[in-house]
Design a protein around this motif. Structure first.
Motif, PDB file in Angstrom:
ATOM      1  N   VAL A   1      60.402 -10.824 -60.331  1.00  0.00           N
ATOM      2  CA  VAL A   1      59.363 -10.849 -61.352  1.00  0.00           C
ATOM      3  C   VAL A   1      58.043 -11.209 -60.673  1.00  0.00           C
ATOM      4  O   VAL A   1      58.016 -11.625 -59.514  1.00  0.00           O
ATOM      5  CB  VAL A   1      59.675 -11.858 -62.480  1.00  0.00           C
ATOM      6  CG1 VAL A   1      60.979 -11.495 -63.176  1.00  0.00           C
ATOM      7  CG2 VAL A   1      59.731 -13.281 -61.944  1.00  0.00           C
ATOM      8  N   VAL A   2      56.968 -11.046 -61.414  1.00  0.00           N
ATOM      9  CA  VAL A   2      55.632 -11.352 -60.917  1.00  0.00           C
ATOM     10  C   VAL A   2      55.173 -12.669 -61.526  1.00  0.00           C
ATOM     11  O   VAL A   2      55.325 -12.890 -62.731  1.00  0.00           O
ATOM     12  CB  VAL A   2      54.631 -10.238 -61.277  1.00  0.00           C
ATOM     13  CG1 VAL A   2      53.238 -10.565 -60.747  1.00  0.00           C
ATOM     14  CG2 VAL A   2      55.102  -8.899 -60.726  1.00  0.00           C
ATOM     15  N   VAL A   3      54.629 -13.556 -60.690  1.00  0.00           N
ATOM     16  CA  VAL A   3      54.052 -14.815 -61.147  1.00  0.00           C
ATOM     17  C   VAL A   3      52.559 -14.783 -60.830  1.00  0.00           C
ATOM     18  O   VAL A   3      52.154 -14.422 -59.717  1.00  0.00           O
ATOM     19  CB  VAL A   3      54.718 -16.020 -60.463  1.00  0.00           C
ATOM     20  CG1 VAL A   3      54.072 -17.322 -60.934  1.00  0.00           C
ATOM     21  CG2 VAL A   3      56.219 -16.037 -60.754  1.00  0.00           C
ATOM     22  N   LYS A   4      51.728 -15.155 -61.828  1.00  0.00           N
ATOM     23  CA  LYS A   4      50.280 -15.128 -61.659  1.00  0.00           C
ATOM     24  C   LYS A   4      49.662 -16.436 -62.116  1.00  0.00           C
ATOM     25  O   LYS A   4      50.096 -17.010 -63.117  1.00  0.00           O
ATOM     26  CB  LYS A   4      49.650 -13.988 -62.473  1.00  0.00           C
ATOM     27  CG  LYS A   4      50.064 -12.588 -62.078  1.00  0.00           C
ATOM     28  CD  LYS A   4      49.357 -11.556 -62.954  1.00  0.00           C
ATOM     29  CE  LYS A   4      49.704 -10.135 -62.540  1.00  0.00           C
ATOM     30  NZ  LYS A   4      49.003  -9.136 -63.396  1.00  0.00           N
ATOM     31  N   THR A   5      48.636 -16.883 -61.398  1.00  0.00           N
ATOM     32  CA  THR A   5      47.813 -17.974 -61.920  1.00  0.00           C
ATOM     33  C   THR A   5      46.993 -17.419 -63.077  1.00  0.00           C
ATOM     34  O   THR A   5      46.553 -16.260 -63.044  1.00  0.00           O
ATOM     35  CB  THR A   5      46.876 -18.545 -60.847  1.00  0.00           C
ATOM     36  OG1 THR A   5      46.064 -17.485 -60.321  1.00  0.00           O
ATOM     37  CG2 THR A   5      47.675 -19.180 -59.717  1.00  0.00           C
ATOM     38  N   THR A   6      46.781 -18.232 -64.106  1.00  0.00           N
ATOM     39  CA  THR A   6      46.019 -17.741 -65.255  1.00  0.00           C
ATOM     40  C   THR A   6      44.537 -17.636 -64.950  1.00  0.00           C
ATOM     41  O   THR A   6      43.821 -16.886 -65.625  1.00  0.00           O
ATOM     42  CB  THR A   6      46.224 -18.658 -66.472  1.00  0.00           C
ATOM     43  OG1 THR A   6      45.820 -19.983 -66.134  1.00  0.00           O
ATOM     44  CG2 THR A   6      47.680 -18.658 -66.906  1.00  0.00           C
ATOM     45  N   ARG A   7      44.054 -18.355 -63.942  1.00  0.00           N
ATOM     46  CA  ARG A   7      42.628 -18.326 -63.594  1.00  0.00           C
ATOM     47  C   ARG A   7      42.442 -18.183 -62.082  1.00  0.00           C
ATOM     48  O   ARG A   7      43.246 -18.682 -61.309  1.00  0.00           O
ATOM     49  CB  ARG A   7      41.919 -19.602 -64.058  1.00  0.00           C
ATOM     50  CG  ARG A   7      41.762 -19.707 -65.573  1.00  0.00           C
ATOM     51  CD  ARG A   7      41.083 -21.009 -65.976  1.00  0.00           C
ATOM     52  NE  ARG A   7      40.834 -21.060 -67.405  1.00  0.00           N
ATOM     53  CZ  ARG A   7      39.702 -20.679 -67.994  1.00  0.00           C
ATOM     54  NH1 ARG A   7      38.708 -20.237 -67.254  1.00  0.00           N
ATOM     55  NH2 ARG A   7      39.559 -20.745 -69.308  1.00  0.00           N
ATOM     56  N   GLY A   8      41.372 -17.488 -61.721  1.00  0.00           N
ATOM     57  CA  GLY A   8      40.919 -17.515 -60.338  1.00  0.00           C
ATOM     58  C   GLY A   8      41.501 -16.485 -59.397  1.00  0.00           C
ATOM     59  O   GLY A   8      41.017 -16.346 -58.288  1.00  0.00           O
ATOM     60  N   GLY A   9      42.506 -15.730 -59.800  1.00  0.00           N
ATOM     61  CA  GLY A   9      43.092 -14.772 -58.876  1.00  0.00           C
ATOM     62  C   GLY A   9      42.304 -13.473 -58.807  1.00  0.00           C
ATOM     63  O   GLY A   9      41.749 -13.010 -59.797  1.00  0.00           O
ATOM     64  N   TYR A  10      42.232 -12.869 -57.635  1.00  0.00           N
ATOM     65  CA  TYR A  10      41.615 -11.554 -57.458  1.00  0.00           C
ATOM     66  C   TYR A  10      42.043 -11.000 -56.120  1.00  0.00           C
ATOM     67  O   TYR A  10      42.434 -11.739 -55.215  1.00  0.00           O
ATOM     68  CB  TYR A  10      40.088 -11.625 -57.526  1.00  0.00           C
ATOM     69  CG  TYR A  10      39.457 -12.366 -56.355  1.00  0.00           C
ATOM     70  CD1 TYR A  10      38.957 -11.673 -55.262  1.00  0.00           C
ATOM     71  CD2 TYR A  10      39.398 -13.754 -56.336  1.00  0.00           C
ATOM     72  CE1 TYR A  10      38.401 -12.353 -54.184  1.00  0.00           C
ATOM     73  CE2 TYR A  10      38.839 -14.439 -55.264  1.00  0.00           C
ATOM     74  CZ  TYR A  10      38.344 -13.725 -54.201  1.00  0.00           C
ATOM     75  OH  TYR A  10      37.802 -14.394 -53.141  1.00  0.00           O
TER      76      TYR A  10
END
Length: 393
Positions: free
Chosen positions: A145-154
């Motif tokens: 699965v994919v895990v992402k930070t809710t803020r700040g990623g690019y």
């Protein structure tokens, strides 16, 4: 700052290459720009003689830059939401506004609002613990699965593809709230770009294909090859509907997955000029940068129509060449039809330092030309390359 034609003053927060390219359109429109930049040598500050150097996280600095400006717009989405709300409450026209920009700043907020609108999205859920992640995986097709930070990623930062909860240790240690998403089996990535003015006028650019390397946009083809007309219309209508429902003013980029079975799913939102729209600088009737300025100043929007059957944009990444100017003689002599856009940034490995555009009707030829030029800037070709000396008219 007073324009000879008495134009309103535009404040731009952030001094990166997007602000630099907005400045180019502002010059053509004789719109004065007051810039808040991170340093005196950053990309946009090099072309703005009245730059304010300061911290966009400081409210008083933002107030000083916004003072007497007709509109405040943004090079990035990182200004604290509480500061945007304060500026808005004090009467500054922030475009996009804080109520809209929140959905580009916070992926949890984005997923919640898109789900509420019925927009097609990957399966997702907030996850606070490894147990939450295991439960999310178990509710679907399991890992990965994919895990992402809710803020700040690019550009691939703040994103992890994990085969179990242990591999998400760095994500949970980041201290930033997380969401989990299904790993989409996609055929390719698309982007639907629209401009929306403060009065609600909307202009939709052709849907493009975006090709990534290591989480970074590498090249864009406009329009997306072999995209069914009904699917392209669906993507454009989706982007226009999101822009209207969220009251976006300016450019909205809706990054999409096209799945193997022909569906489209929303991946990300960006509320500013976007890398997948750089092709418009040479390949469309009106560039995304000019239409962003027209939109935030509430001027009539320009034509988003393509100039040619295809335009190819390839990003130039920092490589072995220290002085990018030295690449000009070769790429300009080899391909007089090529358009080069450099950002004035220092060269670092993998850093976006410019892009090239080329348009015409032979897609394979355009891809070869744009890739060759980018590779030359990056030092990935030598003087013995095949075709040396050939000129493309």
């Amino acid at each position: 700052m007073q324009s000879p034609i008495d134009s309103p003053v535009l404040a731009i927060i952030g001094g990166g290459q997007l602000a630099r390219m907005m400045e180019q359109s502002a010059v053509s429109l004789a719109v004065p720009v007051r810039l808040l930049a991170e340093g005196p040598e950053v990309s946009a500050a090099q072309v703005n003689p009245t730059t304010t150097v300061g911290d966009y996280r400081d409210l008083e600095t933002l107030r000083a830059v916004a003072a007497d400006c007709a509109v405040v717009t943004f090079d990035h989405e990182h200004v604290p939401p509480e500061h945007l709300r304060t500026l808005d409450a004090e009467g500054h026209a922030c475009r996009p506004g804080p109520h809209a920009l929140l959905y580009a700043q916070d992926k949890l907020e984005m997923r919640e609002v898109l789900t509420g609108l019925g927009a097609p999205c990957p399966r997702w859920a907030p996850v606070a613990t490894p147990a939450d992640l295991d439960a999310f995986a178990a509710d679907g097709d399991g890992y990965p699965v994919v895990v992402k930070t809710t803020r700040g990623g690019y550009d691939g930062k703040g994103v992890w593809v994990v085969d179990d909860a242990d591999q998400a240790a760095d994500a949970f240690a980041s201290g930033v709230p997380l969401i989990a998403e299904e790993l989409v089996a996609f055929r390719r990535e698309l982007s639907a770009l629209v401009a929306r003015s403060a009065s609600g006028q909307v202009a939709a650019y052709p849907v493009v294909e975006s090709r990534q390397e290591n989480g970074i946009c590498r090249e864009v083809i406009a329009p997306a090859p072999d995209l069914a007309p009904e699917r392209a219309a669906e993507a454009e209508m989706l982007a226009m509907r999101i822009a209207g429902e969220l009251d976006v003013v300016g450019i909205l980029a809706v990054e999409l997955f096209e799945t193997a079975d022909g569906r489209i799913l929303v991946n990300e939102l960006a509320m500013r000029p976007h890398n997948t729209g750089h092709w418009t600088m040479d390949g469309a009737g009106t560039s995304q940068f000019e239409n962003h300025l027209r939109a935030v100043l509430d001027l009539p929007l320009g034509s988003p129509q393509a100039r040619a059957p295809y335009t190819v944009m390839v990003n130039i990444l920092g490589g072995e060449v220290g002085r990018l100017y030295d690449a000009y003689p070769h790429v300009m002599a080899r391909d007089p039809g090529l358009k080069v856009h450099l950002y004035g940034k220092s060269v670092k490995p993998g850093r976006k330092v410019g892009h090239v555009n080329v348009y015409g009707d032979d897609l394979d030829d355009l891809l070869e030309r744009a890739r060759h030029a980018a590779a030359w800037f990056e030092g990935r070709l030598d003087d013995e390359i095949e075709g040396e000396g050939a000129t493309h008219e």
